[in-house]
Design an enzyme around this catalytic site. Structure first.
Site, PDB file in Angstrom:
ATOM      1  CG  ASN A  80      49.958  37.940  31.912  1.00 22.13           C
ATOM      2  OD1 ASN A  80      50.686  37.086  32.396  1.00 22.13           O
ATOM      3  ND2 ASN A  80      50.367  39.183  31.717  1.00 22.13           N
ATOM      4  CE  LYS A 138      46.193  33.670  43.064  1.00 26.30           C
ATOM      5  NZ  LYS A 138      47.385  33.377  42.253  1.00 26.30           N
ATOM      6  CE  LYS A 145      52.370  29.652  41.594  1.00 28.45           C
ATOM      7  NZ  LYS A 145      51.685  30.326  40.506  1.00 28.45           N
ATOM      8  CE  LYS A 163      54.605  40.226  45.273  1.00 28.27           C
ATOM      9  NZ  LYS A 163      53.243  40.539  44.777  1.00 28.27           N
ATOM     10  CB  SER A 201      55.706  40.050  41.881  1.00 26.97           C
ATOM     11  OG  SER A 201      54.602  40.271  41.044  1.00 26.97           O
TER      12      SER A 201
HETATM   13  N1  LIG Z   1      49.060  36.460  35.421  1.00 27.43           N
HETATM   14  C1  LIG Z   1      50.041  35.964  36.155  1.00 27.43           C
HETATM   15  O1  LIG Z   1      51.030  36.637  36.473  1.00 27.43           O
HETATM   16  C2  LIG Z   1      50.003  34.541  36.604  1.00 27.43           C
HETATM   17  C3  LIG Z   1      48.991  33.691  36.220  1.00 27.43           C
HETATM   18  N2  LIG Z   1      49.034  32.383  36.612  1.00 27.43           N
HETATM   19  C4  LIG Z   1      47.965  31.463  36.281  1.00 27.43           C
HETATM   20  O2  LIG Z   1      47.875  31.296  34.870  1.00 27.43           O
HETATM   21  C5  LIG Z   1      46.508  31.037  34.517  1.00 27.43           C
HETATM   22  C6  LIG Z   1      46.058  32.062  33.510  1.00 27.43           C
HETATM   23  O3  LIG Z   1      46.203  33.351  34.095  1.00 27.43           O
HETATM   24  P1  LIG Z   1      46.243  34.669  33.210  1.00 27.43           P
HETATM   25  O4  LIG Z   1      46.842  34.381  31.886  1.00 27.43           O
HETATM   26  O5  LIG Z   1      46.791  35.732  34.071  1.00 27.43           O
HETATM   27  O6  LIG Z   1      44.679  34.920  33.045  1.00 27.43           O
HETATM   28  P2  LIG Z   1      43.911  35.766  31.939  1.00 27.43           P
HETATM   29  O7  LIG Z   1      42.637  36.146  32.557  1.00 27.43           O
HETATM   30  O8  LIG Z   1      44.796  36.805  31.369  1.00 27.43           O
HETATM   31  O9  LIG Z   1      43.653  34.678  30.763  1.00 27.43           O
HETATM   32  C7  LIG Z   1      42.931  33.505  30.968  1.00 27.43           C
HETATM   33  C8  LIG Z   1      42.802  32.784  29.630  1.00 27.43           C
HETATM   34  O10 LIG Z   1      42.159  31.524  29.861  1.00 27.43           O
HETATM   35  C9  LIG Z   1      41.000  31.427  29.031  1.00 27.43           C
HETATM   36  N3  LIG Z   1      39.984  30.618  29.701  1.00 27.43           N
HETATM   37  C10 LIG Z   1      39.184  30.971  30.728  1.00 27.43           C
HETATM   38  N4  LIG Z   1      38.354  29.961  31.042  1.00 27.43           N
HETATM   39  C11 LIG Z   1      38.664  28.943  30.203  1.00 27.43           C
HETATM   40  C12 LIG Z   1      38.174  27.636  30.021  1.00 27.43           C
HETATM   41  N5  LIG Z   1      37.154  27.169  30.779  1.00 27.43           N
HETATM   42  N6  LIG Z   1      38.735  26.855  29.069  1.00 27.43           N
HETATM   43  C13 LIG Z   1      39.752  27.331  28.304  1.00 27.43           C
HETATM   44  N7  LIG Z   1      40.245  28.564  28.424  1.00 27.43           N
HETATM   45  C14 LIG Z   1      39.709  29.351  29.357  1.00 27.43           C
HETATM   46  C15 LIG Z   1      40.550  32.862  28.814  1.00 27.43           C
HETATM   47  O11 LIG Z   1      39.710  32.969  27.677  1.00 27.43           O
HETATM   48  C16 LIG Z   1      41.925  33.524  28.628  1.00 27.43           C
HETATM   49  O12 LIG Z   1      42.392  33.301  27.318  1.00 27.43           O
HETATM   50  C17 LIG Z   1      45.724  31.061  35.846  1.00 27.43           C
HETATM   51  O13 LIG Z   1      45.653  29.769  36.381  1.00 27.43           O
HETATM   52  C18 LIG Z   1      46.608  31.933  36.722  1.00 27.43           C
HETATM   53  O14 LIG Z   1      46.378  31.711  38.104  1.00 27.43           O
HETATM   54  C19 LIG Z   1      50.083  31.869  37.327  1.00 27.43           C
HETATM   55  C20 LIG Z   1      51.109  32.668  37.707  1.00 27.43           C
HETATM   56  C21 LIG Z   1      51.110  34.097  37.459  1.00 27.43           C
HETATM   57  O1  LIG Z   2      53.108  38.184  41.192  1.00 27.28           O
HETATM   58  C1  LIG Z   2      52.702  37.775  42.249  1.00 27.28           C
HETATM   59  O2  LIG Z   2      52.993  38.250  43.338  1.00 27.28           O
HETATM   60  C2  LIG Z   2      51.735  36.604  42.314  1.00 27.28           C
HETATM   61  C3  LIG Z   2      51.406  35.926  41.021  1.00 27.28           C
HETATM   62  C4  LIG Z   2      50.378  34.883  41.283  1.00 27.28           C
HETATM   63  O3  LIG Z   2      49.309  35.187  41.775  1.00 27.28           O
HETATM   64  C5  LIG Z   2      50.647  33.488  40.982  1.00 27.28           C
HETATM   65  O4  LIG Z   2      51.805  33.117  40.747  1.00 27.28           O
HETATM   66  O5  LIG Z   2      49.702  32.680  41.013  1.00 27.28           O
END
Ligand SMILES: NC(=O)C1=CN([C@@H]2O[C@H](COP(=O)(O)OP(=O)(O)OC[C@H]3O[C@@H](n4cnc5c(N)ncnc54)[C@H](O)[C@@H]3O)[C@@H](O)[C@H]2O)C=CC1
Ligand SMILES: O=C(O)CCC(=O)C(=O)O
Length: 417
Positions: A224, A109, A97, A73, A351
Site C-alpha cells: 500500500n 495498534k 503521529k 487510534k 483516517s
Molecule cells: N497502510 C497504511 O496505511 C500505513 C502503513 N504504514 C507502514 O508502512 C509499512 C508498509 O505497510 P503497507 O504498505 O500497508 O504494507 P503491505 O502489506 O501493503 O506491503 C508491505 C510490502 O513490504 C514488502 N515486504 C515485506 N517483508 C519484506 C522484507 N523483509 N523485505 C522487503 N520487503 C518486504 C511486501 O512484499 C510488500 O511489498 C509498514 O511498516 C506499515 O506499518 C505506516 C502508516 C500507514
Molecule cells: O489509519 C490509521 O488509523 C492508522 C494507520 C497506522 O496504523 C499507522 O500509521 O501506522
C-alpha cells in the site's frame, strides 16, 4: 542519551527517545513512567474453523497507549512476526503521529499472528470477525478506532465493521477506518500514507535544494505505502530507479516502469518474483540515490549498513525501519532523515477525516481530502524541522518532542500525573 545498542527492542528504543523528549520538554519522572508504556494491552486467542474443518487458534493483540487526548487510534496488522512488544511500540508511535498532526486521539495498534498469504478469503473473514468479537468490549467509535496496516485492507475493514455493527445492533461506520467507499470510507484513504510521504519528500528535497524532477528515488516495499508512493514520484517526474518486495528488488538506473509493475503486483505487494534480474533488498538500500524510502518493515537501516547508504534523504514510510544507532550514524553523515512518526502520518490523518465524515454523515470530495492532508503534513514538517533546528536535536527526537507534548499536557490537566 542514545546508547549504541543494536540489540535493543523497538519498544526499548522507543522508550529511550520518549524519555529524552519528555525530559527536554521539562516533564519529570512520573510522566515518563506513565507514557513509556501503553496503558492497556489485550491479548486474545481467536478460534477459527479452517476450510478443511479443523479449528486453528490464532493469537492477537490490541494495545492502547494513552487516551488523555481522546480515543485511541491505529491500524491492525496480520503478519507471522506480530508480537506483544512490537504492538506496544507501534501504539506509542501512533500517539506520536496523532500528536504531530494535532489529531484528537491517542495511539492504539493491533495485530494477529498469522500469514494471510496462506489463508483463503473465507478463513480471513472468520479470523477478522473473530478478532472483533474478542476485542469488542475495549474498542468503539469513541474508545479505540482500528484501521488497516501491514497485510490488511479495505475488505478486512468491511468485515470488521460489519461484525462490530452486529454486536452493537446498529450500523457503526465510525468504529473503523480504511473502509470501502460504499461503506463510509473516505476518498483518498487508500493512497493517504503514500500521499503524505510524497509531501514529505517535496519538503525534504527543498531543504536539500534538489528539484523533484531531478531526483532519483529508491523505494523498499511495494504494498500500500510503497507502490502508491512510487507511482506518485513517477507521475511527478522523479526517476524511481529501484523498488523491492519480500522476494527481492528491481533496479534500473534509467527508471522503472512503475505503472506496469503496479498492474502486475499481487494483492500483498509482491512483483519482483516475476523477474529474473533482481538484486537483494540489502543491495537496494545501498544504491546511490537522492531519496531512499523504506516502506516495508522494521529494522532495515541498522549500524551494519548506515555507513554504506548513498542517499541524501531518508523518508520513513514504514514504521520503525531505522534503528536508534543507525539514526545517529545517518544524522552524523548529514543525511536528512524524516522519521516515521512524521513521514507516515498521512494514513492516520485521512483516517481521522474518514471518522469525522462518518460522525457527521457528510462526505468530502477527493480534492478536499488531498488539500487538507497536504496542509497538515506541511504543518507537521515545519513544526518538527523547527524543533530540530532551534533545539539542535536530531529529526527523530524533534518529532518525538512535537508528538508527545500535547499528550503530556492533557495528562497533566486531567490530573493523572
Ligand atoms: N497502510 C497504511 O496505511 C500505513 C502503513 N504504514 C507502514 O508502512 C509499512 C508498509 O505497510 P503497507 O504498505 O500497508 O504494507 P503491505 O502489506 O501493503 O506491503 C508491505 C510490502 O513490504 C514488502 N515486504 C515485506 N517483508 C519484506 C522484507 N523483509 N523485505 C522487503 N520487503 C518486504 C511486501 O512484499 C510488500 O511489498 C509498514 O511498516 C506499515 O506499518 C505506516 C502508516 C500507514
Ligand atoms: O489509519 C490509521 O488509523 C492508522 C494507520 C497506522 O496504523 C499507522 O500509521 O501506522
Amino acid at each position: 542519551m542514545y546508547e549504541p545498542k543494536e540489540t535493543l527492542s523497538m519498544l526499548a528504543s522507543t522508550q529511550i527517545v520518549i524519555e529524552d523528549a519528555l525530559t527536554k520538554l521539562g516533564f519529570g519522572e512520573d510522566m515518563i513512567e506513565l507514557l513509556k508504556d501503553p496503558m492497556r494491552v489485550l491479548t486474545v486467542r481467536i478460534p477459527v474453523r479452517m476450510d478443511d474443518g479443523h479449528v486453528r487458534v490464532f493469537k492477537g493483540y490490541r494495545a492502547q497507549h494513552n487516551d488523555a487526548v481522546g480515543p485511541t487510534k491505529g491500524g491492525v496488522r496480520f503478519h507471522p512476526d506480530v508480537n506483544e512488544e512490537e504492538v506496544k511500540a507501534l501504539s506509542i508511535w501512533m500517539s506520536l503521529k496523532c500528536g504531530i498532526a494535532n489529531l484528537p486521539y491517542g495511539g492504539g495498534k493491533g495485530g494477529i499472528i498469522c500469514d494471510p498469504r496462506k489463508m483463503s478469503l473465507r478463513e480471513l473473514e472468520r479470523l477478522s470477525r473473530g478478532y472483533v468479537r474478542a476485542i469488542s468490549q475495549l474498542v468503539g467509535p469513541t474508545k479505540d478506532i482500528p484501521a488497516p496496516d501491514v497485510m490488511t485492507n479495505s475488505q478486512i475493514m468491511a468485515w470488521m465493521m460489519d461484525e462490530y455493527s452486529r454486536i452493537r445492533e446498529f450500523d457503526s461506520p465510525g468504529f473503523i477506518t480504511g473502509k470501502p467507499l460504499v461503506l463510509g470510507g473516505s476518498h483518498g484513504r487508500e493512497t493517504a500514507t503514500a500521499r503524505g510521504v510524497a509531501v514529505m519528500i517535496h519538503e525534504a528535497l527543498k531543504v536539500n535544494g534538489i528539484a523533484l524532477h531531478d531526483a532519483r528515488v529508491v523505494v523498499q516495499g511495494f504494498g500500500n505505502a510503497g507502490s502508491f508512493l512510487a507511482k506518485f514520484m513517477h507521475d511527478s517526474g522523479a526517476k524511481v530507479i529501484a523498488i523491492s518486495d519480500v522476494h527481492g528488488a528491481l533496479y534500473n538506473e534509467d527508471g522503472l516502469d512503475i505503472n506496469d509493475l503496479i498492474d502486475r503486483r499481487d494483492s500483498f505487494g509482491a512483483v519482483t518474483n516475476l523477474f529474473k534480474n533482481t538484486i537483494s533488498n540489502e543491495q537496494l538500500l545501498e544504491l546511490e540515490c537522492d531519496v531512499l524510502v523504506p516502506a516495508a518493515i522494521e529494522n532495515q537501516i541498522t549500524a551494519h549498513n548506515a555507513h554504506k547508504l548513498r542517499t541524501k534523504v531518508i523518508v520513513e514510510a514504514a514504521n520503525g525501519p531505522t534503528t536508534l544507532e543507525a539514526t545517529r550514524i545517518v544524522t552524523e553523515r548529514g543525511i536528512l532523515l524524516i522519521p516515521d512518526v512524521l513521514a507516515s502520518a498521512g494514513g492516520v490523518i485521512v483516517s481521522y477525516f474518514e471518522w469525522v465524515q462518518n460522525n457527521q454523515g457528510y462526505y468530502w470530495t477527493e480534492a478536499e481530502v488531498e488539500h487538507k492532508l497536504r496542509e497538515m503534513m506541511i504543518r507537521g514538517f515545519n513544526q518538527v524541522y523547527q524543533i530540530h533546528e532551534t533545539k539542535g536535536v536530531n529529526m527523530r527526537l524533534a518529532a518525538y518532542m512535537a508528538g508527545v507534548q500535547k499528550m503530556a499536557q492533557a495528562v497533566q490537566y486531567r490530573g493523572w500525573v
